[in-house]
Structure formats: C-alpha cells, structure tokens
Design an enzyme around this catalytic site. Structure first.
Site, mmCIF file in Angstrom:
data_model
loop_
_atom_site.group_PDB
_atom_site.id
_atom_site.type_symbol
_atom_site.label_atom_id
_atom_site.label_comp_id
_atom_site.label_asym_id
_atom_site.label_seq_id
_atom_site.Cartn_x
_atom_site.Cartn_y
_atom_site.Cartn_z
ATOM 1 C CB CYS A 162 -5.441 -1.294 -1.318
ATOM 2 S SG CYS A 162 -6.744 -0.529 -0.359
ATOM 3 C CB CYS A 210 -8.867 -4.693 -2.881
ATOM 4 S SG CYS A 210 -7.725 -3.300 -2.719
ATOM 5 C CG ASN A 247 -0.349 -0.129 2.530
ATOM 6 O OD1 ASN A 247 0.633 -0.819 2.703
ATOM 7 N ND2 ASN A 247 -0.914 0.550 3.516
ATOM 8 C CD GLU A 258 -5.393 -5.888 -0.745
ATOM 9 O OE1 GLU A 258 -4.869 -4.752 -0.715
ATOM 10 O OE2 GLU A 258 -6.078 -6.318 0.185
ATOM 11 C CB CYS A 286 -10.916 -2.533 1.188
ATOM 12 S SG CYS A 286 -10.360 -1.977 -0.437
ATOM 13 C CD GLU A 316 -1.295 4.936 4.600
ATOM 14 O OE1 GLU A 316 -0.821 5.835 5.335
ATOM 15 O OE2 GLU A 316 -1.939 3.956 5.042
#
Ligand code: THU
Length: 159
Positions: A73, A115, A62, A75, A112, A64
């Site tokens: 993210c 994803c 991930n 994934e 999430c 940010e």
C-alpha cells in the site's frame, strides 16, 4: 458489567482551500503521488504524503505485483521509505488520496487495517500524535491521532 462508549472526533473540510495552510502542500503532494502508483491489477492508484518534523515532505504510492500479496500500500511505501531514509526524523502528518478511472475517488480513501497498525507504530516512534488527512473528490477528513482510526490497537505482548 459497565457499558462504555468511545467517541471519535474528526473534522471534515469541504475543499483543499479550506484546509489549514500547513497541510495544503501536503495534500497536494498526496494527489501528485498517485502518479507514482503501479496498479495494473486494481486500477486503484493511491498516493500518500508525509510531513516530517524537519518540514520535508516525502511521498509514496501503492506498488502491485502479479503475485498479489507481494504488493504494498501507498501508506506503507511512504512510511517504511521515510523511516529507512530519515531514521532520525519523525512523522507529523500523513495525507492519503486515491484515484481511479482518472479522478479522485468519490469516497474517502481510508487506510487499510495493516496500514493503520504501521501508522500507529510510526506515531509511537515519534512520541507525538500524527495527524491523518484522508481525501475524497469533494471533502477531506482529518483526525488528530492515528488511534482515532484504530482504537483498542494491538500494542505489544506483556513481558
Ligand atoms: N491500497 C493502498 O495503497 N492503501 C490502502 O490503505 C488500501 C489499499 C492499495 C493496495 C492495492 O494496490 C489497491 O489499493 C487496491 O486494494
């Protein structure tokens, strides 16, 4: 009216050693991939590793950003990167692990919703189910298809 029931099967492994051999390296690479995470805002470091049909393993973590929604993210970093760089290959399995405060999370690092939707489309591109391994400190959960994580998926508009 009819009552219907949806049953989802999953397996729980009690250690990395218990995983089927073909996924041991994949899982280890997901753990290693957490090191590539840039997460100064959440301190939640997620790693994802993909097993391609060529046998190659590609990873993501991930990323940010101070403008929060701009981050991505692990994934999706992994999947979009794989599709961009290996468009001819398909994804056979994905392993996801998260680390915070210096150790792997006690709870499963479930992906999430966004994803899951992206993973489903990778599965459709592959034309074959993608196995999903989800890590935690003590156990690893595995499903045989992304649809097990996102039943009743949005899969397009009708013509
Ligand atoms: N995160 C992932 O990398 N994967 C998920 O499926 C859920 C959340 C990241 C996004 C953000 O950088 C941090 O975890 C905290 O939400």
């Amino acid at each position: 009216m009819e009552n219907k029931r949806l049953i989802i099967e999953y397996r729980e492994y009690s250690s990395e050693e218990e995983l089927p051999n073909e996924y041991k390296e994949l899982y280890a690479k997901a753990i290693e991939a957490t090191k590539g995470s840039y997460a100064p805002y959440s301190n939640f470091h997620v790693g994802a590793a993909l097993l391609l049909d060529s046998g190659e393993i590609l990873t993501g973590a991930n990323q940010e950003n101070i403008a929060y929604p701009s981050g991505l993210c692990a994934e999706r970093v992994a999947l979009f990167g794989a599709h961009a760089n290996r468009p001819e290959r398909s994804v056979e399995a994905i392993a996801i692990v998260a680390e915070t405060g210096g150790s792997i999370t006690e709870r499963y690092a479930f992906p999430c919703g966004a994803c899951r939707q992206v993973m489903i489309e990778s599965q459709q591109r592959a034309g074959k189910n993608i196995k999903v391994l989800i890590g935690s400190r003590s156990k690893i959960l595995m499903v045989d298809s992304v649809t097990d994580l996102l039943p009743f998926v949005f899969d397009g508009l009708e013509a």
